[in-house]
Design a protein around this motif. Structure first.
Motif, short mmCIF file in Angstrom:
data_model
loop_
_atom_site.label_atom_id
_atom_site.label_comp_id
_atom_site.label_asym_id
_atom_site.label_seq_id
_atom_site.Cartn_x
_atom_site.Cartn_y
_atom_site.Cartn_z
N ARG A 1 0.84 -1.22 0.00
CA ARG A 1 0.00 0.00 0.00
C ARG A 1 0.86 1.26 0.00
O ARG A 1 0.55 2.24 -0.68
N ALA A 2 1.94 1.23 0.76
CA ALA A 2 2.83 2.40 0.80
C ALA A 2 3.42 2.69 -0.57
O ALA A 2 3.55 3.87 -0.97
N CYS A 3 3.76 1.65 -1.33
CA CYS A 3 4.30 1.83 -2.69
C CYS A 3 3.27 2.50 -3.59
O CYS A 3 3.57 3.47 -4.30
N ALA A 4 2.06 1.94 -3.60
CA ALA A 4 1.01 2.47 -4.47
C ALA A 4 0.60 3.88 -4.06
O ALA A 4 0.35 4.74 -4.92
N ALA B 1 -10.97 9.80 -7.64
CA ALA B 1 -10.33 9.91 -8.95
C ALA B 1 -10.25 8.53 -9.60
O ALA B 1 -9.82 7.56 -8.98
N LYS B 2 -10.67 8.43 -10.84
CA LYS B 2 -10.68 7.14 -11.53
C LYS B 2 -9.26 6.74 -11.93
O LYS B 2 -8.50 7.53 -12.48
N SER B 3 -8.92 5.47 -11.65
CA SER B 3 -7.61 4.94 -12.01
C SER B 3 -7.80 3.67 -12.82
O SER B 3 -8.80 2.96 -12.70
N SER B 4 -6.83 3.37 -13.67
CA SER B 4 -6.85 2.13 -14.45
C SER B 4 -5.63 1.30 -14.10
O SER B 4 -4.60 1.83 -13.69
N VAL B 5 -5.73 -0.03 -14.27
CA VAL B 5 -4.61 -0.89 -13.94
C VAL B 5 -4.61 -2.12 -14.85
O VAL B 5 -5.67 -2.69 -15.14
N GLU C 1 -7.54 1.40 -6.41
CA GLU C 1 -8.98 1.41 -6.66
C GLU C 1 -9.76 2.23 -5.65
O GLU C 1 -10.99 2.28 -5.72
N SER C 2 -9.08 2.88 -4.72
CA SER C 2 -9.77 3.70 -3.73
C SER C 2 -9.80 5.16 -4.16
O SER C 2 -9.05 5.57 -5.05
N GLY C 3 -10.66 5.94 -3.53
CA GLY C 3 -10.73 7.37 -3.82
C GLY C 3 -11.66 7.69 -4.97
O GLY C 3 -12.15 6.81 -5.68
N GLN D 1 -2.98 -7.34 -3.35
CA GLN D 1 -4.11 -6.77 -2.62
C GLN D 1 -3.76 -5.38 -2.08
O GLN D 1 -4.60 -4.48 -2.09
N GLY D 2 -2.52 -5.22 -1.60
CA GLY D 2 -2.10 -3.92 -1.11
C GLY D 2 -2.08 -2.87 -2.21
O GLY D 2 -2.57 -1.75 -2.03
#
Length: 354
Positions: free
Chosen positions: A171-174, A230-234, A226-228, A219-220
């Motif tokens: 999570r810290a990385c992302a 603002a739309k993100s793609s992966v 995917e939170s927040g 998962q991290g």
């Protein structure tokens, strides 16, 4: 030529030749402090002349109930442990812990075809490393009934665990990349399953993952991406191994997506270094055109150009802790070691590298 078993002398032969008790001969091999140096050397010289190699380790184990050795049980091909910097650093820590306690160390491969080796190995305990959460693989190990420690992977009831908070570190990385404004992500992961697959994956394959470290890191990452509002793609690519070659293959796929990612997260530094190399061949500037973050902080992470942003963890300490936990020198069932996000220039252009 080595002497045949028929040509070998016995403990009794040596004792008669020297004129001492069989206990004295045994002490010369196992408890030298009980004899004078002169007598011990005389016994050993006689033993050599009679081709007596010393007490049989198997017989000693039957008599005492202890082998004086432990084993690391490794799911990947054994040669991988010597090629991968993270695995070799972990084994170095285990070896250091064994050396301090005068214990022998075996490296065993598990999985189909290796069950008999696991059953026969003369050891007093097992350190389980990089094993998939698969009953067919786990059961032969559990069936030994020996003390065990699990490192990094699944949890077993009442079995000590040594590892890190994989999800929190990922999570810290992302979050670091998201804070820099990135919204189009690629993820490169080492195997989620032991089925030899390599290629793009969906959420269903991730949900059923057998390798816990890869699953937790994924998962991290995804929890942040995917939170927040603002739309993100992966886009996600699963590799067959954790290697630079696999990282290059993954990057070739991800960087040809339209629109391409502006940031790539890799579950290991070796994968991340492969991504950086391929990006350079495509004339992408790191981190201006593409930010890259690895995981583990192996020595090569500090030497890459640019130097690699990554999660630091001490594999040597992990190995030493595993030995202590196996010998019950550490009380807790869960031994969680610290991690730290090391921000370098592969992700943040504001970092000045001296």
């Amino acid at each position: 030529m080595r002497p045949s078993l028929k040509d070998r002398g016995t403990l009794t032969d040596v004792a008669k030749a020297v004129g001492v008790s069989v206990a004295s001969v045994s002490y010369a091999f196992s408890r030298p402090d009980q004899l004078s140096p002169k007598l011990r050397e005389k016994i050993l010289a006689t033993a050599r002349s009679l081709n007596y190699p010393g007490p049989n380790p198997a017989a000693r184990m039957l008599r005492t109930g202890f082998a004086g050795s432990i084993a690391v049980v490794y799911a990947a091909p054994l040669y991988h442990a010597f090629q991968d910097p993270a695995a070799s650093a972990f084994l170095s820590g285990v070896a250091e812990g064994c050396s301090e306690r005068h214990l022998g160390l075996l490296l065993l491969q598990c999985g189909e075809g290796y069950e008999s080796i696991l059953r026969r190995a003369a050891v007093d305990g097992l350190i389980i490393y990089t094993m998939p959460n698969d009953a067919r693989t786990i059961q032969p190990v559990v069936d030994r009934g020996l003390p065990m420690v699990v490192v990094d992977q699944f949890l077993l009831p009442n079995v000590p665990f040594v590892g890190i908070e994989e999800r929190a570190a990922a999570r810290a990385c992302a979050q670091h990349l998201k804070d820099l404004g990135h919204r189009r992500f690629g993820i490169v992961t080492f195997p989620l399953h032991a089925d030899g697959y390599t290629g793009p994956i969906d959420k269903n394959r991730l949900r059923k993952a057998r390798f816990e470290v890869a699953r937790r890191r994924m998962q991290g990452y995804l929890g942040v991406i995917e939170s927040g509002e603002a739309k993100s793609s992966v886009k996600i690519w699963e590799c067959l191994r954790s290697s630079e070659d696999d990282g290059r293959t993954a990057a070739e796929y991800l960087l040809n997506q339209k629109p391409r990612p502006t940031a790539i997260l890799a579950t290991s530094d070796r994968l991340a270094l492969g991504v950086i190399e391929l990006a350079g061949k495509q004339r992408l500037r790191i981190p201006k055109d593409l930010a890259v973050v690895g995981f583990d902080d192996i020595p090569a992470a500090k030497m890459s150009v640019p130097r690699l942003t990554t999660v630091h963890q001490s594999f040597e300490e992990k190995g030493r802790t595993a030995v202590a936990a196996l010998l019950k020198e550490k009380a807790p069932l869960r031994n969680i070691l610290p991690t730290k996000l090391i921000i370098r220039q592969s992700s943040d252009p504001a970092v000045v590298e001296l």
